[in-house]
Design an enzyme around this catalytic site. Structure first.
Site, short mmCIF file in Angstrom:
data_model
loop_
_atom_site.label_atom_id
_atom_site.label_comp_id
_atom_site.label_asym_id
_atom_site.label_seq_id
_atom_site.Cartn_x
_atom_site.Cartn_y
_atom_site.Cartn_z
CE LYS A 115 21.05 80.78 1.19
NZ LYS A 115 19.78 80.16 1.46
CG HIS A 129 -9.43 68.24 -14.08
ND1 HIS A 129 -10.51 69.49 -15.01
CD2 HIS A 129 -8.69 68.47 -13.21
CE1 HIS A 129 -8.86 70.11 -15.00
NE2 HIS A 129 -8.24 69.88 -14.05
CD GLU A 130 -6.89 66.33 -10.48
OE1 GLU A 130 -5.60 65.63 -10.99
OE2 GLU A 130 -7.73 67.82 -10.56
CG HIS A 176 -4.40 66.56 -14.96
ND1 HIS A 176 -3.96 66.42 -15.83
CD2 HIS A 176 -5.28 67.75 -14.76
CE1 HIS A 176 -4.67 68.15 -15.89
NE2 HIS A 176 -5.57 68.15 -15.01
#
Length: 664
Positions: A239, A456-457, A460
């Site tokens: 901006k 865990h990963e 996913h």
């Protein structure tokens, strides 16, 4: 321009130097012996030898303190070697040739009498006693304090009245505008070629530039140029850069100021600065006034009623509203402002006639990011393998400032590695650095914890691989990064403006993949899924209480209603219903994630074992292990993180997903 720069860099003359030199001069004179004599000091015995040989013409005792010896002309001529030091001075016939301290006057008189007894009558020396006043010392003692007081008063008045120190540093200039002026002496060197990825916004502001260059083109047809142009967009989208480019293209004076520069602790100062700013703008018309972060003074009035009505910020806003209505449109004064919080601005500021144009500047798309990379890569030595298109595909959802940060990080990494060019490996490392944080190479993780992180990963990754509406996997890693981040999975969802119920449910199931994998493999869960639970809970509550995606609660939305009033906008019964539906939805998706991982348990174990071995897996590595993804990849995507395994002690690193502009 070069001459101006040379003049700025050269040392400027300061009148205070003259005052300092004079003060040192007078102080030095006060400590110098003021006797009017340049003669050499001697003792009484040497004087006695001169008197015995008849070389002394006159002896004067000054102020009963010291004696001045004057030699005869014959002595100076005939005894040059003996009195060569006395004959050096050009004032030898006017000033004493030698001086000596007489000591106590009584003993000096006795010495003279004893010396005269040894001489015949014509050779005796009779001293004359005189008084010499040292007029300079008392004069300095009197005038020096007065001069110091005068200099101190002049210095204070210059600071107070607008001398050295600049605007805003003086008491009488507190109401003056702090705006920085860019004109022909300090020209803005930014134009539209330096602004990439904002093609639609540039088309809007080009009309402003055209009016400033050719105002008669519009006024001849009876048209009126907008008084104000408001740039709205997230932080880092360009901006302020766009406003500077407008000033550079129009080649007109450009006043730049921040909204916080108007705010002071004294009521009325901000309004005075607004008046002074617009007065200067009218004198420099045609020109542009740019107020950055206008929400600092443009917030809606009446929200802070507890502070009273005489509020400095509201007074400043009222004066700004009056000034925007006061100056005519044909004077060529255009007000531009930027903010990333348009929802808090006052409605009177946003109405037509003040900020007529509201230009939304969003995050760039694929082509916009490519154009931004082309601009930043011009100053970086890159190898042939680095292409702007590939980098833009790797950084979806990035704003212009974030892209500039990635380019800078890549250049620093290449320099740290002693490379002559920046290659794609440096950009990949820079992306990991920007997204996940600094790699924690010295972080010691036990083998048991590392195995939990890997599963865990991998959970996913497997859920995202086999769910149709889940975001496809790009990379999964168990390398610790940032503060408390032990691993993360990176996804590439589609650019969507609306999201359906099944898409949200699939994302919830994918987010639950990490905790579900822990329960499937180890039969118990850990605290590392706290970030996943936070995302799922926010998403579920938004589906039930905001998006109306629950049959039991119904087609209602309570978004924003609780912020407008202190009371909750629904009953206790409705609150209990919302809580029950959220728990049921969350539990259902967790069981769904467990069932999906049980079905593909072999793929889960393969990914986890390979993660323990390599620590980082990309999409191609996953395809080689568990086969291709059964669903098509998106053509255009936005970078998104889900399933970040975090340490509970560091909740500040929790990442959030964004669904249709609502923080989930």
């Amino acid at each position: 321009m070069e001459n101006n720069q040379d003049n700025k860099n050269s040392t400027k003359f300061n009148p205070y130097w003259i005052y300092g030199v004079l003060a040192l001069f007078f102080i030095g004179l006060n400590f110098l012996p003021i006797s009017g004599s340049t003669s050499d000091p001697i003792n009484f015995e040497k004087f006695a030898d001169m008197a015995k040989t008849g070389d002394v013409e006159k002896l004067q005792v000054v102020n009963k303190q010291y004696a001045e010896v004057y030699l005869t002309d014959d002595a100076l001529k005939n005894k040059k070697e003996q009195y060569k030091d006395a004959s050096k001075s050009s004032f030898a016939n006017k000033r004493p040739h030698y001086t000596f301290d007489i000591g106590p006057p009584e003993s000096f008189a006795a010495k003279i009498d004893a010396l005269n007894e040894t001489f015949p009558t014509e050779g005796k020396v009779y001293p004359s006693y005189i008084e010499k006043a040292n007029w300079l010392s008392p004069l300095i003692s009197l005038l020096l304090p007065i001069a110091l007081l005068v200099l101190l008063w002049i210095f204070i008045m210059r600071r107070v009245g607008g001398g050295a120190g600049g605007p805003g540093g003086q008491i009488f200039n507190i109401g003056k505008s702090k705006a920085t002026l860019f004109d022909q002496n300090s020209k803005v060197n930014i134009n539209f070629t330096d602004v990439a990825g904002l093609d639609e916004a540039k088309e809007e502001v080009m009309e402003v530039v055209d009016f400033l260059k050719n105002p008669k083109k519009y006024t001849a047809l009876g048209g009126k140029i907008p008084k104000g142009v408001l740039l709205i967009g997230p932080p880092g989208t360009g901006k302020t850069l766009l406003a500077k480019a407008v000033a550079g293209e129009a080649a007109v004076p450009f006043f730049s100021i921040s909204g916080s520069d108007f705010v002071e602790m004294f009521v009325g100062v901000g309004a005075s600065r607004v008046r002074d700013l617009f007065r200067q703008a009218r004198e420099k018309a045609p020109c542009i006034i740019f107020i950055d972060e206008i929400d600092a003074i443009g917030r809606a009035r009446g929200r802070n009623t507890m502070q009273g009505g005489n509020d400095e910020r509201e007074t400043t806003l009222n004066q700004l509203l009056v000034e925007m209505d006061g100056f005519p449109t044909d004077k060529g004064v255009i007000l531009m402002a930027a903010t990333n919080r348009p929802d808090v601005l006052d409605s009177a500021l946003m109405r037509p006639g003040r900020f007529d144009r509201q230009i939304a500047i969003d995050r760039p798309d694929l082509k916009g990011r490519e154009a931004i990379f082309k601009v930043h890569l011009q100053t970086i030595k890159t190898s042939e393998t680095v292409t702007p298109m590939e980098l833009s595909e790797m950084t979806p959802g990035f704003a212009g400032a974030e892209i500039a940060n990635v380019c800078n990080e890549a250049a620093l990494i290449a320099a740290r590695r002693n490379k002559e060019q920046v290659d794609m490996d440096d950009f990949n490392y820079a992306l990991d650095r920007v997204i996940g944080g600094l790699e924690k190479k010295n972080k010691l993780i036990s083998p048991e914890e590392k195995e939990i992180i890997a599963y865990h990963e991998a959970g996913h990754a497997v859920c995202g691989w086999y769910l149709e509406h889940a975001s496809p996997l790009v990379k999964v890693t168990i390398v610790p990064r940032g503060i408390g981040t032990l691993g993360y999975a990176q996804y590439l969802p589609k650019d969507e403006y609306i999201t359906r119920t099944q898409q949200l449910l699939d994302r919830m199931c994918m987010t639950f993949g990490g905790r579900a994998a822990e329960e499937v493999i180890f039969g118990k869960v850990s605290t590392g899924a706290q970030n996943d639970l936070d995302q799922v809970t926010k998403m579920a509550y938004s589906m039930v209480a905001v998006f109306g995606m629950n049959d039991k609660v119904g087609q209602v939305s309570f978004y924003g209603m609780q912020n407008e009033s202190f009371a909750r906008p629904y009953s206790e019964e409705t609150a209990g219903m919302i809580d029950a539906e959220v728990r049921q939805m969350v539990l259902k998706q967790f069981e769904r994630a467990k069932a999906l991982l049980m079905e593909h348990k072999d793929a889960l174990e393969k990914l986890a074992e390979r993660l323990l071995e390599k620590e980082v897996l990309h999409r191609r590595d996953v395809e080689q292990l568990i086969g291709p993804r059964p669903y098509a990849w998106p053509d255009e995507h936005k970078l998104h993180h889900s399933g970040t395994l975090t340490v509970p002690a560091a909740p500040t690193v929790m990442e959030e997903t964004e669904v249709n502009g609502i923080q989930q």
